[in-house]
Design a protein around this motif. Structure first.
Motif, PDB file in Angstrom:
ATOM      1  N   ILE A 278       0.839  -1.206   0.000  1.00  0.00           N
ATOM      2  CA  ILE A 278       0.000   0.000   0.000  1.00  0.00           C
ATOM      3  C   ILE A 278       0.871   1.251   0.000  1.00  0.00           C
ATOM      4  CG2 ILE A 278      -1.646   1.358   1.376  1.00  0.00           C
ATOM      5  CD1 ILE A 278      -2.832  -1.372   2.297  1.00  0.00           C
ATOM      6  N   ASN A 279       1.890   1.255   0.840  1.00  0.00           N
ATOM      7  CA  ASN A 279       2.769   2.423   0.915  1.00  0.00           C
ATOM      8  C   ASN A 279       3.462   2.694  -0.421  1.00  0.00           C
ATOM      9  OD1 ASN A 279       2.102   2.961   3.562  1.00  0.00           O
ATOM     10  ND2 ASN A 279       3.774   1.726   4.383  1.00  0.00           N
ATOM     11  N   ILE A 280       3.847   1.643  -1.131  1.00  0.00           N
ATOM     12  CA  ILE A 280       4.463   1.820  -2.450  1.00  0.00           C
ATOM     13  C   ILE A 280       3.452   2.382  -3.440  1.00  0.00           C
ATOM     14  CG2 ILE A 280       5.433   0.581  -4.426  1.00  0.00           C
ATOM     15  CD1 ILE A 280       6.841  -1.244  -2.334  1.00  0.00           C
ATOM     16  N   LEU A 281       2.240   1.836  -3.444  1.00  0.00           N
ATOM     17  CA  LEU A 281       1.204   2.340  -4.355  1.00  0.00           C
ATOM     18  C   LEU A 281       0.871   3.806  -4.088  1.00  0.00           C
ATOM     19  CD1 LEU A 281      -1.217  -0.726  -4.438  1.00  0.00           C
ATOM     20  CD2 LEU A 281       0.087   0.197  -6.365  1.00  0.00           C
ATOM     21  N   LEU A 282       0.893   4.196  -2.837  1.00  0.00           N
ATOM     22  CA  LEU A 282       0.529   5.568  -2.482  1.00  0.00           C
ATOM     23  C   LEU A 282       1.641   6.574  -2.759  1.00  0.00           C
ATOM     24  CD1 LEU A 282      -1.533   4.989   0.781  1.00  0.00           C
ATOM     25  CD2 LEU A 282      -2.354   5.360  -1.555  1.00  0.00           C
ATOM     26  N   LEU A 283       2.823   6.081  -3.156  1.00  0.00           N
ATOM     27  CA  LEU A 283       3.922   6.973  -3.525  1.00  0.00           C
ATOM     28  C   LEU A 283       3.822   7.439  -4.978  1.00  0.00           C
ATOM     29  CD1 LEU A 283       6.974   5.164  -1.874  1.00  0.00           C
ATOM     30  CD2 LEU A 283       5.916   7.320  -1.171  1.00  0.00           C
ATOM     31  N   ALA A 284       2.746   7.084  -5.653  1.00  0.00           N
ATOM     32  CA  ALA A 284       2.593   7.387  -7.079  1.00  0.00           C
ATOM     33  C   ALA A 284       2.572   8.882  -7.373  1.00  0.00           C
ATOM     34  CB  ALA A 284       1.321   6.737  -7.614  1.00  0.00           C
ATOM     35  N   HIS A 285       2.209   9.701  -6.401  1.00  0.00           N
ATOM     36  CA  HIS A 285       2.101  11.136  -6.641  1.00  0.00           C
ATOM     37  C   HIS A 285       3.015  11.921  -5.710  1.00  0.00           C
ATOM     38  CE1 HIS A 285      -1.268  10.302  -9.192  1.00  0.00           C
ATOM     39  NE2 HIS A 285      -1.931   9.733  -8.204  1.00  0.00           N
ATOM     40  N   LYS A 286       3.511  13.023  -6.216  1.00  0.00           N
ATOM     41  CA  LYS A 286       4.322  13.941  -5.410  1.00  0.00           C
ATOM     42  C   LYS A 286       3.405  14.645  -4.409  1.00  0.00           C
ATOM     43  CE  LYS A 286       7.625  14.816  -9.090  1.00  0.00           C
ATOM     44  NZ  LYS A 286       8.175  15.808 -10.023  1.00  0.00           N
ATOM     45  N   PRO A 287       3.965  15.196  -3.340  1.00  0.00           N
ATOM     46  CA  PRO A 287       3.136  15.868  -2.331  1.00  0.00           C
ATOM     47  C   PRO A 287       2.236  16.972  -2.903  1.00  0.00           C
ATOM     48  CG  PRO A 287       5.337  15.516  -1.464  1.00  0.00           C
ATOM     49  CD  PRO A 287       5.373  15.103  -2.918  1.00  0.00           C
ATOM     50  N   GLY A 288       2.731  17.739  -3.873  1.00  0.00           N
ATOM     51  CA  GLY A 288       1.915  18.796  -4.471  1.00  0.00           C
ATOM     52  C   GLY A 288       0.698  18.244  -5.196  1.00  0.00           C
ATOM     53  N   THR A 289       0.889  17.133  -5.902  1.00  0.00           N
ATOM     54  CA  THR A 289      -0.221  16.484  -6.608  1.00  0.00           C
ATOM     55  C   THR A 289      -1.212  15.920  -5.600  1.00  0.00           C
ATOM     56  OG1 THR A 289       1.267  15.924  -8.425  1.00  0.00           O
ATOM     57  CG2 THR A 289      -0.830  14.728  -8.320  1.00  0.00           C
ATOM     58  N   THR A 290      -0.704  15.297  -4.558  1.00  0.00           N
ATOM     59  CA  THR A 290      -1.574  14.746  -3.517  1.00  0.00           C
ATOM     60  C   THR A 290      -2.433  15.843  -2.895  1.00  0.00           C
ATOM     61  OG1 THR A 290      -0.014  12.969  -3.065  1.00  0.00           O
ATOM     62  CG2 THR A 290      -1.597  13.461  -1.332  1.00  0.00           C
ATOM     63  N   LYS A 291      -1.850  16.999  -2.656  1.00  0.00           N
ATOM     64  CA  LYS A 291      -2.591  18.123  -2.083  1.00  0.00           C
ATOM     65  C   LYS A 291      -3.664  18.623  -3.055  1.00  0.00           C
ATOM     66  CE  LYS A 291      -1.893  22.674  -0.041  1.00  0.00           C
ATOM     67  NZ  LYS A 291      -0.921  23.710   0.294  1.00  0.00           N
ATOM     68  N   GLN A 292      -3.311  18.741  -4.326  1.00  0.00           N
ATOM     69  CA  GLN A 292      -4.271  19.191  -5.341  1.00  0.00           C
ATOM     70  C   GLN A 292      -5.407  18.180  -5.480  1.00  0.00           C
ATOM     71  OE1 GLN A 292      -2.688  19.357  -9.337  1.00  0.00           O
ATOM     72  NE2 GLN A 292      -4.373  20.605 -10.083  1.00  0.00           N
ATOM     73  N   TYR A 293      -5.068  16.895  -5.510  1.00  0.00           N
ATOM     74  CA  TYR A 293      -6.082  15.846  -5.650  1.00  0.00           C
ATOM     75  C   TYR A 293      -6.982  15.774  -4.423  1.00  0.00           C
ATOM     76  CZ  TYR A 293      -4.152  13.843  -9.998  1.00  0.00           C
ATOM     77  OH  TYR A 293      -3.761  13.622 -11.288  1.00  0.00           O
ATOM     78  N   GLN A 294      -6.431  16.093  -3.238  1.00  0.00           N
ATOM     79  CA  GLN A 294      -7.248  16.108  -2.019  1.00  0.00           C
ATOM     80  C   GLN A 294      -8.327  17.184  -2.119  1.00  0.00           C
ATOM     81  OE1 GLN A 294      -7.555  14.114   0.711  1.00  0.00           O
ATOM     82  NE2 GLN A 294      -9.273  15.451   1.218  1.00  0.00           N
ATOM     83  N   ALA A 295      -7.997  18.325  -2.698  1.00  0.00           N
ATOM     84  CA  ALA A 295      -8.988  19.397  -2.867  1.00  0.00           C
ATOM     85  C   ALA A 295     -10.136  18.929  -3.762  1.00  0.00           C
ATOM     86  CB  ALA A 295      -8.322  20.637  -3.453  1.00  0.00           C
ATOM     87  N   VAL A 296      -9.820  18.172  -4.816  1.00  0.00           N
ATOM     88  CA  VAL A 296     -10.857  17.626  -5.699  1.00  0.00           C
ATOM     89  C   VAL A 296     -11.691  16.596  -4.942  1.00  0.00           C
ATOM     90  CG1 VAL A 296     -11.288  16.318  -7.814  1.00  0.00           C
ATOM     91  CG2 VAL A 296      -9.474  18.038  -7.767  1.00  0.00           C
ATOM     92  N   TRP A 297     -11.039  15.743  -4.168  1.00  0.00           N
ATOM     93  CA  TRP A 297     -11.741  14.718  -3.390  1.00  0.00           C
ATOM     94  C   TRP A 297     -12.738  15.367  -2.421  1.00  0.00           C
ATOM     95  CZ3 TRP A 297     -12.895   9.927  -3.872  1.00  0.00           C
ATOM     96  CH2 TRP A 297     -13.350   9.179  -2.784  1.00  0.00           C
ATOM     97  N   THR A 298     -12.332  16.455  -1.790  1.00  0.00           N
ATOM     98  CA  THR A 298     -13.210  17.170  -0.871  1.00  0.00           C
ATOM     99  C   THR A 298     -14.445  17.692  -1.609  1.00  0.00           C
ATOM    100  OG1 THR A 298     -11.331  17.779   0.516  1.00  0.00           O
ATOM    101  CG2 THR A 298     -13.327  19.105   0.761  1.00  0.00           C
ATOM    102  N   LYS A 299     -14.248  18.224  -2.817  1.00  0.00           N
ATOM    103  CA  LYS A 299     -15.369  18.700  -3.629  1.00  0.00           C
ATOM    104  C   LYS A 299     -16.292  17.549  -4.019  1.00  0.00           C
ATOM    105  CE  LYS A 299     -12.694  22.481  -5.508  1.00  0.00           C
ATOM    106  NZ  LYS A 299     -11.894  22.968  -6.615  1.00  0.00           N
ATOM    107  N   PHE A 300     -15.708  16.408  -4.374  1.00  0.00           N
ATOM    108  CA  PHE A 300     -16.513  15.246  -4.768  1.00  0.00           C
ATOM    109  C   PHE A 300     -17.340  14.743  -3.579  1.00  0.00           C
ATOM    110  CE2 PHE A 300     -16.853  10.579  -5.638  1.00  0.00           C
ATOM    111  CZ  PHE A 300     -17.697  10.664  -6.731  1.00  0.00           C
TER     112      PHE A 300
END
Length: 147
Positions: free
Chosen positions: A64-86
């Motif tokens: 799981i930890n390896i799979l979750l490394l797919a995105h850089k911290p900036g991308t993770t933060k941007q994607y979290q904002a979309v997830w919150t909207k969804f």
């Protein structure tokens, strides 16, 4: 609330009603290997939603930890904002993770296009942000949507 009337989907809340003439049909009879067949309750964190879904599917913490490394911290933060909207869209529509389908994701994207005037490129980013948590937790592949 997201409703279906004949072949017409519409999103309505207390202030507005939007029409979408599309009906989305999703084949749900094919189980994807390595993905839970039961929808997982969404967490407020996109990463934690994926972590929980992968754990339920039998992945080890190391995998799981390896799979979750797919995105850089900036991308993770941007994607979290979309997830919150969804998640807010689902709540406003009175939907749960069990109700998520390609059609619901399309309605979310269409809503943001109409109401917030989001451009194609932004909607494509929204779709990318939703792909893994929706796939891992609901077994719904949204990459079939052409954006």
């Amino acid at each position: 609330m997201l409703n279906q009337v004949g072949s017409l989907h519409y999103f309505s809340d207390l202030q507005t009603q939007y029409l979408s003439p599309r009906t989305f049909v999703v084949a749900d009879d094919q189980q994807r290997p390595g993905v839970s067949s039961q929808p997982i309750h969404f967490q407020s964190s996109r990463v934690e939603t994926m972590r929980l879904a992968l754990r339920v599917s039998g992945y080890s913490d190391a995998a799981i930890n390896i799979l979750l490394l797919a995105h850089k911290p900036g991308t993770t933060k941007q994607y979290q904002a979309v997830w919150t909207k969804f998640c807010a869209f689902l709540s406003m529509s009175r939907l749960t993770s069990k109700d998520v389908s390609v059609g619901v994701v399309c309605e979310f994207l269409a809503y943001h296009s109409r109401v917030y005037k989001r451009k194609y490129r932004t909607l494509a980013t929204y779709k990318s942000a939703l792909r893994h948590p929706v796939l891992f937790s609901c077994n719904v592949e949204i990459n079939c949507i052409s954006f």
